[in-house]
Every structure is written in C-alpha cells, then in structure tokens.
Scaffold this active site. Structure first.
Site, PDB file in Angstrom:
ATOM      1  N   LYS A 153       0.853  -1.188   0.000  1.00  0.00           N
ATOM      2  CA  LYS A 153       0.000   0.000   0.000  1.00  0.00           C
ATOM      3  C   LYS A 153       0.892   1.243   0.000  1.00  0.00           C
ATOM      4  O   LYS A 153       1.836   1.328   0.783  1.00  0.00           O
ATOM      5  CB  LYS A 153      -0.902   0.013   1.229  1.00  0.00           C
ATOM      6  N   PRO A 177       9.334  -5.024   3.370  1.00  0.00           N
ATOM      7  CA  PRO A 177       9.879  -4.660   4.688  1.00  0.00           C
ATOM      8  C   PRO A 177       8.753  -4.285   5.634  1.00  0.00           C
ATOM      9  O   PRO A 177       7.730  -3.733   5.204  1.00  0.00           O
ATOM     10  CB  PRO A 177      10.794  -3.470   4.376  1.00  0.00           C
ATOM     11  N   GLY A 226       2.146  -0.587   4.613  1.00  0.00           N
ATOM     12  CA  GLY A 226       1.026  -1.425   5.002  1.00  0.00           C
ATOM     13  C   GLY A 226       1.233  -2.909   4.905  1.00  0.00           C
ATOM     14  O   GLY A 226       0.276  -3.651   4.654  1.00  0.00           O
ATOM     15  N   GLY A 230       1.777  -5.430   7.105  1.00  0.00           N
ATOM     16  CA  GLY A 230       0.933  -6.222   8.002  1.00  0.00           C
ATOM     17  C   GLY A 230      -0.544  -5.998   7.746  1.00  0.00           C
ATOM     18  O   GLY A 230      -1.343  -6.940   7.783  1.00  0.00           O
ATOM     19  N   ASP A 232      -5.438   1.051   8.409  1.00  0.00           N
ATOM     20  CA  ASP A 232      -5.165   0.730   7.007  1.00  0.00           C
ATOM     21  C   ASP A 232      -5.846  -0.544   6.521  1.00  0.00           C
ATOM     22  O   ASP A 232      -5.892  -0.797   5.308  1.00  0.00           O
ATOM     23  CB  ASP A 232      -3.653   0.577   6.783  1.00  0.00           C
TER      24      ASP A 232
END
Length: 274
Positions: free
Chosen positions: A11, A90, A96, A98, A127
């Site tokens: 995202k 990363p 976003g 996770g 998010d």
C-alpha cells in the site's frame, strides 16, 4: 488438502493529510492510497488449530503468534488452519505490509464462506479496510470511509533505507494535527504526468516528523528527486519507505538500478501503482 493462494500488495499513500484528532485519540486522515504490483504472498490451508509460519526476505522479526495481524484476523473471523506468510515487503515501513496481509486473508475468509464482522477490519488497524479494497481509493475518517478513485497506472520506484520508524513516535512528533484536507473532489487524470502534477500540490503531513526520527529518509527523498525523469517524490505512510513516480516503467527501473548501485543496502523496487 485445499490450499488457497493469497496476494497482499504493498500500500502506498500518495498523499496523507492529518486533519484532526478525535477525543479518543484517533487521528483523522485524508489520504489517496494506491497499491503496487509487488507484495507479500500467503497460503491458507484448513486444519484443526490455527498456526502461522513466516518465511521470505523480510521474515526476521515478524511474530508467528497473536502479535501478528494475520493471526488476529483469523481469530476474529473464527477461522482455523495453517497460514504460510512469505514476507517480500519490509515491515514497519509505511507501506502497510501487516495491514495488507490481514486485509488479504479477510477477503479470502469471506470468499470461503466465513463470516467476517464488519468492525473487524478497522479494529485491526486504520489501514486494514482500504487494504481489503486493494485498489486506488480515498481513505478518510480514521480509515473507515473508503471511496474508490480511478487512477492511471503509475510507474514508480519504492525505496526503503532499512530503518523502521515507530508509527506512534511519528504521530506524537506532529507539529499540527489540524491541517487542510485534500480538495473536495479528486479529478479524473489525463495520464501519469497530470496525476503527478496534482499530487505535487498535496502533502504527507507525517514526513517532517518521520525525518526527525529517521534522518535517512531525507537522503532517500533527495536521491529520488534527483533521479532522471522523476515527476514526484514523497514518503509513504509514516515511513520510512519513499516513492517516486516516473513517466514510464523503464524510467523507474533505470532509477532503481542507479540508486540501488549507490546504496546496495537499500531496498529498491520498481513497480506500478494503481
């Protein structure tokens, strides 16, 4: 055994305006969000108990228990089985990772007939609702107001200097929590340059506070802005990943090569946003 393959795209906050703060401490946002052609991948398989394993380039430090949003999403949807998560993005990076993982598995649970409570996505993080939408949208309120926005495919370069920036520290470092929102209407764009030009008049209000917490972000932005043919460079989310938009994907790949050669320790990936 049936295995469901799930893709969780990165995202990117093309803009992020902080417009206020509620009495309960939640910040009000106005953000134009797009999703990349790169992301994490997950495999879901039915089992009697919930379990999670994490692999991939960025697996180190990712929890495999209830601290992980994917685990909490499964519990909230009363889903049982094994989840294999391949981390290509990363974490703690403002793209976003996770939240997208959680949004992707919630969509998968729904497609399998499991009930996903309406409030579950937002309870996992601001998010997650937009990550369930997984295509360009305007996100407002505390993340619950999602409006689809048509965007041209935006050739882009994502760069992360390998520094995690705690979201809480960035929000606490805000100079102002009462800032102007984006214009009332997002226009229909006549191509990439038109979109980048409009975005240039928008902001990421978290950028100054994130740079104060992680000065490496300023170097990333400087390198992106100096790269050949860059139309716009900005930080995504609360950092530390930054992005630049280019007129063509070839130009984005060329910038990835140049910046990656100078900073081999940085994560540099050319992609398309939409």
């Amino acid at each position: 055994m049936t295995i469901t393959e799930v893709f969780a795209p990165a995202k990117v906050n093309l803009s992020l305006h902080v417009t206020g703060r509620r009495a309960d401490g939640y910040h009000l946002l106005d953000s134009l969000v797009a999703f990349a052609s790169i992301g994490d991948r997950l495999q879901l398989s039915q089992a009697e108990a919930l379990s999670l394993t994490v692999s991939g380039l960025f697996a180190d430090g990712v929890p495999e228990d209830s601290r992980n949003l994917v685990w909490r999403a499964a519990e909230g949807a009363d889903w049982r089985g094994h989840i294999g998560l391949e981390k290509s993005l990363p974490h703690g990076a403002g793209i976003g990772g996770g939240s997208s993982d959680a949004g992707a598995v919630l969509n998968a649970f729904r497609s399998q007939g499991h009930t996903v409570p309406e409030a579950l996505a937002l309870s996992l993080g601001a998010d997650v609702p937009v990550c369930m939408h997984a295509s360009a949208a305007r996100m407002r309120g505390i993340g619950e107001k999602i409006t689809p926005i048509p965007l041209p495919k935006l050739p882009a370069l994502l760069v992360n200097p390998g520094v995690e920036v705690p979201t809480g520290a960035v929000f606490s470092g805000l100079a102002s929590r009462e800032n102007d929102p984006m214009p009332a209407e997002v226009p229909l764009f006549d191509g990439v340059a038109d979109c980048a030009g409009w975005l240039g008049a928008q902001r990421n209000d978290l950028e100054p506070a994130a740079i104060a917490a992680a000065p490496q972000i300023e170097r990333v932005l400087s390198d992106l802005r100096a790269s050949r043919a860059a139309l716009l460079a900005r930080m995504s989310g609360s950092g530390s990943t930054c992005f630049a938009i280019y007129p063509t994907l070839k130009a984005a790949h060329f910038a990835a090569y140049e910046i990656g050669a100078e900073h081999p320790e940085w994560w540099c990936v050319a992609t398309e946003l939409s």
